[in-house]
Write a protein that holds these residues in place. Sequence first.
Motif, PDB file in Angstrom:
ATOM      1  N   LYS A   1       0.834  -1.205   0.000  1.00 61.26           N
ATOM      2  CA  LYS A   1       0.000   0.000   0.000  1.00 61.26           C
ATOM      3  C   LYS A   1       0.869   1.257   0.000  1.00 61.26           C
ATOM      4  O   LYS A   1       0.575   2.239  -0.691  1.00 61.26           O
ATOM      5  CB  LYS A   1      -0.921  -0.021   1.228  1.00 61.26           C
ATOM      6  N   MET A   2       1.951   1.232   0.765  1.00 67.45           N
ATOM      7  CA  MET A   2       2.866   2.373   0.789  1.00 67.45           C
ATOM      8  C   MET A   2       3.483   2.608  -0.582  1.00 67.45           C
ATOM      9  O   MET A   2       3.585   3.749  -1.049  1.00 67.45           O
ATOM     10  CB  MET A   2       3.969   2.159   1.834  1.00 67.45           C
ATOM     11  N   ALA A   3       3.889   1.531  -1.243  1.00 65.42           N
ATOM     12  CA  ALA A   3       4.466   1.656  -2.589  1.00 65.42           C
ATOM     13  C   ALA A   3       3.441   2.218  -3.564  1.00 65.42           C
ATOM     14  O   ALA A   3       3.763   3.069  -4.405  1.00 65.42           O
ATOM     15  CB  ALA A   3       4.958   0.291  -3.056  1.00 65.42           C
ATOM     16  N   GLU A   4       2.196   1.765  -3.443  1.00 69.74           N
ATOM     17  CA  GLU A   4       1.132   2.264  -4.314  1.00 69.74           C
ATOM     18  C   GLU A   4       0.923   3.765  -4.120  1.00 69.74           C
ATOM     19  O   GLU A   4       0.789   4.519  -5.094  1.00 69.74           O
ATOM     20  CB  GLU A   4      -0.164   1.509  -3.995  1.00 69.74           C
ATOM     21  N   ASP A   5       0.907   4.211  -2.863  1.00 72.29           N
ATOM     22  CA  ASP A   5       0.728   5.636  -2.582  1.00 72.29           C
ATOM     23  C   ASP A   5       1.926   6.453  -3.077  1.00 72.29           C
ATOM     24  O   ASP A   5       1.759   7.576  -3.578  1.00 72.29           O
ATOM     25  CB  ASP A   5       0.526   5.856  -1.077  1.00 72.29           C
ATOM     26  N   ALA A   6       3.121   5.908  -2.901  1.00 71.69           N
ATOM     27  CA  ALA A   6       4.320   6.621  -3.360  1.00 71.69           C
ATOM     28  C   ALA A   6       4.288   6.822  -4.870  1.00 71.69           C
ATOM     29  O   ALA A   6       4.609   7.905  -5.378  1.00 71.69           O
ATOM     30  CB  ALA A   6       5.574   5.857  -2.944  1.00 71.69           C
ATOM     31  N   GLN A   7       3.870   5.797  -5.593  1.00 72.82           N
ATOM     32  CA  GLN A   7       3.795   5.914  -7.047  1.00 72.82           C
ATOM     33  C   GLN A   7       2.706   6.897  -7.473  1.00 72.82           C
ATOM     34  O   GLN A   7       2.875   7.649  -8.430  1.00 72.82           O
ATOM     35  CB  GLN A   7       3.542   4.537  -7.660  1.00 72.82           C
ATOM     36  N   ARG A   8       1.606   6.890  -6.742  1.00 75.44           N
ATOM     37  CA  ARG A   8       0.523   7.828  -7.064  1.00 75.44           C
ATOM     38  C   ARG A   8       0.980   9.265  -6.829  1.00 75.44           C
ATOM     39  O   ARG A   8       0.713  10.155  -7.655  1.00 75.44           O
ATOM     40  CB  ARG A   8      -0.696   7.520  -6.201  1.00 75.44           C
ATOM     41  N   LEU A   9       1.666   9.527  -5.715  1.00 74.76           N
ATOM     42  CA  LEU A   9       2.165  10.870  -5.428  1.00 74.76           C
ATOM     43  C   LEU A   9       3.175  11.315  -6.477  1.00 74.76           C
ATOM     44  O   LEU A   9       3.140  12.453  -6.953  1.00 74.76           O
ATOM     45  CB  LEU A   9       2.803  10.909  -4.039  1.00 74.76           C
ATOM     46  N   ALA A  10       4.089  10.424  -6.839  1.00 77.72           N
ATOM     47  CA  ALA A  10       5.104  10.776  -7.835  1.00 77.72           C
ATOM     48  C   ALA A  10       4.456  11.091  -9.175  1.00 77.72           C
ATOM     49  O   ALA A  10       4.907  11.984  -9.903  1.00 77.72           O
ATOM     50  CB  ALA A  10       6.102   9.636  -7.983  1.00 77.72           C
ATOM     51  N   GLY A  11       3.384  10.396  -9.487  1.00 76.09           N
ATOM     52  CA  GLY A  11       2.711  10.621 -10.756  1.00 76.09           C
ATOM     53  C   GLY A  11       2.043  11.974 -10.858  1.00 76.09           C
ATOM     54  O   GLY A  11       1.717  12.438 -11.957  1.00 76.09           O
ATOM     55  N   ALA A  12       1.839  12.623  -9.699  1.00 72.83           N
ATOM     56  CA  ALA A  12       1.189  13.937  -9.703  1.00 72.83           C
ATOM     57  C   ALA A  12       2.156  15.067 -10.017  1.00 72.83           C
ATOM     58  O   ALA A  12       1.731  16.212 -10.210  1.00 72.83           O
ATOM     59  CB  ALA A  12       0.522  14.177  -8.345  1.00 72.83           C
ATOM     60  N   TYR A  13       3.469  14.765 -10.054  1.00 75.88           N
ATOM     61  CA  TYR A  13       4.473  15.804 -10.276  1.00 75.88           C
ATOM     62  C   TYR A  13       5.395  15.388 -11.415  1.00 75.88           C
ATOM     63  O   TYR A  13       6.030  14.326 -11.347  1.00 75.88           O
ATOM     64  CB  TYR A  13       5.281  16.042  -8.999  1.00 75.88           C
ATOM     65  N   PRO A  14       5.505  16.196 -12.460  1.00 74.24           N
ATOM     66  CA  PRO A  14       6.290  15.796 -13.639  1.00 74.24           C
ATOM     67  C   PRO A  14       7.780  15.640 -13.380  1.00 74.24           C
ATOM     68  O   PRO A  14       8.461  14.953 -14.141  1.00 74.24           O
ATOM     69  CB  PRO A  14       6.016  16.933 -14.633  1.00 74.24           C
ATOM     70  N   THR A  15       8.302  16.250 -12.335  1.00 70.86           N
ATOM     71  CA  THR A  15       9.741  16.174 -12.072  1.00 70.86           C
ATOM     72  C   THR A  15      10.094  15.116 -11.024  1.00 70.86           C
ATOM     73  O   THR A  15      11.254  15.010 -10.621  1.00 70.86           O
ATOM     74  CB  THR A  15      10.264  17.545 -11.596  1.00 70.86           C
TER      75      THR A  15
END
Length: 221
Positions: free
Chosen positions: A189-203
């Motif tokens: 679940k933590m990995a899923e959230d981390a990927q979702r957060l990263a996907g919100a920022y292009p850099t």
Amino acid sequence: MRITSDKTDTRADYEVVFCSAPDRGNAEARIVPAPYGEDEGALKAAGFGRADVADLPEKRRLYVKLDDPSSDRYNGMRFAAARAVKALSNHDISAVSVALPLASENPDAEEIRQTARALAEGLVLSAYRFDKYKTEKTQYPVRDVFVTAPEGAEDAAAKGISEGLILADAVNYVRDITNEPPQDYTPAKMAEDAQRLAGAYPTVTCEVFGPEYLRAENMNA
């Protein structure tokens, strides 16, 4: 909680006034800034100065003591904001106005930004609640805070508020994670959230490693 820099406070239900502590050795010392002189007697009667807060419901105004400005004034601003949040927690109000309290008579943009940032951080961090698993929710009643800054200081105040909200929201996000039971907030679940957060920022990028990587790196804890 929404915090905005605003030139007016007509939408506010209550006003919060931050004041430096009065000189206890001087009986004639003013407790509050000149515009609020009408409340001087009520505040002295309420022991404001010895007490950290004084609530005047008939004026729909809350006074909050600021720490000694010779100390870390920005951290003092955070603590004072927390005192305001606690004092207002049982009020039936949804919006408050705050005049940005500045230590200098002619503050520069950096002081304005840092003060506004500390105010926003203190308000949002102290209003945090985690009641996801409670039947009765305890949402903080104040939804809007309108911050007024001196003329010409609006941009610096708005920038500080924006920075404070970003930091406080990030801290509260981590608080939510740490308050989750481990059987619910798993590594997957933590990995899923981390990927979702990263996907919100292009850099920002996020790479998730599995057990094979951990064994190869000798991460055996």
